[in-house]
Design a protein around this motif. Sequence first.
Motif, PDB file in Angstrom:
ATOM      1  N   LYS B  22       0.806  -1.210   0.000  1.00 34.74           N
ATOM      2  CA  LYS B  22       0.000   0.000   0.000  1.00 34.74           C
ATOM      3  C   LYS B  22       0.847   1.271   0.000  1.00 34.74           C
ATOM      4  N   CYS B  23       0.333   2.262  -0.700  1.00 33.60           N
ATOM      5  CA  CYS B  23       0.970   3.575  -0.756  1.00 33.60           C
ATOM      6  C   CYS B  23      -0.123   4.624  -0.876  1.00 33.60           C
ATOM      7  N   ASN B  24      -0.095   5.600   0.014  1.00 34.79           N
ATOM      8  CA  ASN B  24      -0.987   6.739  -0.072  1.00 34.79           C
ATOM      9  C   ASN B  24      -0.161   8.014  -0.096  1.00 34.79           C
ATOM     10  N   TYR B  25      -0.677   9.026  -0.726  1.00 34.74           N
ATOM     11  CA  TYR B  25       0.088  10.248  -0.864  1.00 34.74           C
ATOM     12  C   TYR B  25      -0.785  11.457  -0.597  1.00 34.74           C
ATOM     13  N   SER B  26      -0.137  12.554  -0.298  1.00 35.67           N
ATOM     14  CA  SER B  26      -0.805  13.845  -0.248  1.00 35.67           C
ATOM     15  C   SER B  26       0.032  14.821  -1.062  1.00 35.67           C
ATOM     16  N   TYR B  27      -0.647  15.507  -1.962  1.00 35.05           N
ATOM     17  CA  TYR B  27       0.054  16.416  -2.874  1.00 35.05           C
ATOM     18  C   TYR B  27      -0.952  17.377  -3.451  1.00 35.05           C
ATOM     19  N   SER B  28      -0.588  18.629  -3.527  1.00 29.38           N
ATOM     20  CA  SER B  28      -1.557  19.640  -3.940  1.00 29.38           C
ATOM     21  C   SER B  28      -1.727  19.718  -5.445  1.00 29.38           C
ATOM     22  N   GLY B  29      -0.756  19.237  -6.187  1.00 24.65           N
ATOM     23  CA  GLY B  29      -0.837  19.347  -7.642  1.00 24.65           C
ATOM     24  C   GLY B  29      -1.144  18.012  -8.292  1.00 24.65           C
ATOM     25  N   SER B  30      -0.639  17.831  -9.501  1.00 25.01           N
ATOM     26  CA  SER B  30      -0.809  16.578 -10.223  1.00 25.01           C
ATOM     27  C   SER B  30       0.435  15.730 -10.004  1.00 25.01           C
ATOM     28  N   PRO B  31       0.323  14.616  -9.314  1.00 23.42           N
ATOM     29  CA  PRO B  31       1.536  13.901  -8.894  1.00 23.42           C
ATOM     30  C   PRO B  31       2.125  12.995  -9.964  1.00 23.42           C
ATOM     31  N   GLU B  32       3.426  12.806  -9.841  1.00 23.80           N
ATOM     32  CA  GLU B  32       4.107  11.748 -10.572  1.00 23.80           C
ATOM     33  C   GLU B  32       4.521  10.720  -9.517  1.00 23.80           C
ATOM     34  N   LEU B  33       4.091   9.488  -9.691  1.00 28.53           N
ATOM     35  CA  LEU B  33       4.349   8.476  -8.659  1.00 28.53           C
ATOM     36  C   LEU B  33       5.160   7.325  -9.195  1.00 28.53           C
ATOM     37  N   PHE B  34       5.974   6.761  -8.317  1.00 30.14           N
ATOM     38  CA  PHE B  34       6.920   5.711  -8.682  1.00 30.14           C
ATOM     39  C   PHE B  34       6.964   4.645  -7.585  1.00 30.14           C
ATOM     40  N   LEU B  48       8.681   0.749 -11.325  1.00 31.54           N
ATOM     41  CA  LEU B  48       7.751   1.233 -12.327  1.00 31.54           C
ATOM     42  C   LEU B  48       7.267   2.635 -11.956  1.00 31.54           C
ATOM     43  N   ARG B  49       6.682   3.304 -12.940  1.00 25.93           N
ATOM     44  CA  ARG B  49       6.160   4.659 -12.754  1.00 25.93           C
ATOM     45  C   ARG B  49       4.743   4.708 -13.321  1.00 25.93           C
ATOM     46  N   HIS B  50       3.910   5.524 -12.743  1.00 27.00           N
ATOM     47  CA  HIS B  50       2.499   5.466 -13.099  1.00 27.00           C
ATOM     48  C   HIS B  50       2.250   5.990 -14.497  1.00 27.00           C
ATOM     49  N   ILE B  51       3.076   6.894 -14.985  1.00 30.43           N
ATOM     50  CA  ILE B  51       2.788   7.486 -16.287  1.00 30.43           C
ATOM     51  C   ILE B  51       2.995   6.488 -17.418  1.00 30.43           C
ATOM     52  N   SER B  52       3.770   5.452 -17.191  1.00 26.54           N
ATOM     53  CA  SER B  52       4.033   4.506 -18.273  1.00 26.54           C
ATOM     54  C   SER B  52       2.999   3.388 -18.323  1.00 26.54           C
ATOM     55  N   ARG B  53       2.270   3.209 -17.218  1.00 21.18           N
ATOM     56  CA  ARG B  53       1.202   2.198 -17.175  1.00 21.18           C
ATOM     57  C   ARG B  53       1.697   0.823 -17.623  1.00 21.18           C
ATOM     58  N   THR B  60       2.088  -4.356 -11.094  1.00 21.52           N
ATOM     59  CA  THR B  60       1.363  -3.221 -11.647  1.00 21.52           C
ATOM     60  C   THR B  60       0.987  -2.278 -10.518  1.00 21.52           C
ATOM     61  N   ALA B  61       0.737  -1.038 -10.871  1.00 13.35           N
ATOM     62  CA  ALA B  61       0.276  -0.057  -9.879  1.00 13.35           C
ATOM     63  C   ALA B  61      -0.616   0.943 -10.586  1.00 13.35           C
ATOM     64  N   ASP B  62      -1.771   1.169 -10.031  1.00 12.21           N
ATOM     65  CA  ASP B  62      -2.716   2.115 -10.616  1.00 12.21           C
ATOM     66  C   ASP B  62      -2.864   3.326  -9.717  1.00 12.21           C
ATOM     67  N   LEU B  63      -2.781   4.486 -10.332  1.00 15.34           N
ATOM     68  CA  LEU B  63      -2.964   5.718  -9.583  1.00 15.34           C
ATOM     69  C   LEU B  63      -4.449   5.971  -9.390  1.00 15.34           C
ATOM     70  N   ASN B  64      -4.882   6.067  -8.159  1.00 10.81           N
ATOM     71  CA  ASN B  64      -6.274   6.357  -7.829  1.00 10.81           C
ATOM     72  C   ASN B  64      -6.324   7.732  -7.177  1.00 10.81           C
ATOM     73  N   LYS B  65      -6.661   8.727  -7.977  1.00  7.86           N
ATOM     74  CA  LYS B  65      -6.629  10.098  -7.465  1.00  7.86           C
ATOM     75  C   LYS B  65      -7.710  10.332  -6.420  1.00  7.86           C
ATOM     76  N   LEU B  89       7.142  10.049  -4.695  1.00  6.05           N
ATOM     77  CA  LEU B  89       6.367  11.059  -5.412  1.00  6.05           C
ATOM     78  C   LEU B  89       7.331  12.118  -5.918  1.00  6.05           C
ATOM     79  N   SER B  90       7.108  12.549  -7.147  1.00  5.55           N
ATOM     80  CA  SER B  90       7.973  13.555  -7.729  1.00  5.55           C
ATOM     81  C   SER B  90       7.349  14.932  -7.627  1.00  5.55           C
TER      82      SER B  90
END
Lengths: 113, 113
Positions: B22-34, B48-53, B60-65, B89-90
């Motif tokens: 599990k991974c949860n994040y807090s970020y005010s903008g549009s995150p890049e996650l790895f 892996l990174r979320h932008i490459s899907r 696998t990892a899916d970004l759930n905003k 998080l970037s």
Amino acid sequence: SAVISQKPSRDICQRGTSLTIQCQVDSQVTMMFWYRQQPGQSLTLIATANQGSEATYESGFVIDKFPISRPNLTFSTLTVSNMSPEDSSIYLCSVFRGSYEQYFGPGTRLTVT
Amino acid sequence: AQRVTQPEKLLSVFKGAPVELKCNYSYSGSPELFWYVQYSRQRLQLLLRHISRESIKGFTADLNKGETSFHLKKPFAQEEDSAMYYCALSDRRSNFGNEKLTFGTGTRLTIIP
């Protein structure tokens, strides 16, 4: 990919002394990053080193304690000054290359007695 | 300020069983996650990174905003998956190539034969 080497790989130092860690990259990079990983904790960014300008330090880290040099596009050093046992950590350098991927060095394990 | 939370320090899973870190994040903008992984005696490396899907090594990892999550999953665990896993998080800056990473505290995954 990027090949990154660090020297030394580990060291045991006495309180009050300083240690300089070297980071060498196999090709030119714009930014180099220095991280610290304290025992049982996550990686924390110390500073970002850009060639030809002063390093940018993160909150909680100051230049007097962690001076950084970046003399060219393939090399950087981080000095841990006036060490105390709380500085015992793994110090890692990393570089950014390509699509959002950072490559990490093998780390320098520092123990301060 | 951005933050990455990995609630599990240790996770043990039987070989062949499904894995979820599990991974949860807090970020005010549009995150890049790895997700980064560190195998025994090896350096930290990008998994892996979320932008490459993409799926790497079956992970696998899916970004759930909506839930601000980026959980790492694998349907059938293998012994070679035993490692330390870090979610990161970037913080994208205006200058491309200056992304710094904020890491979670990591989860040590052990696959039981």
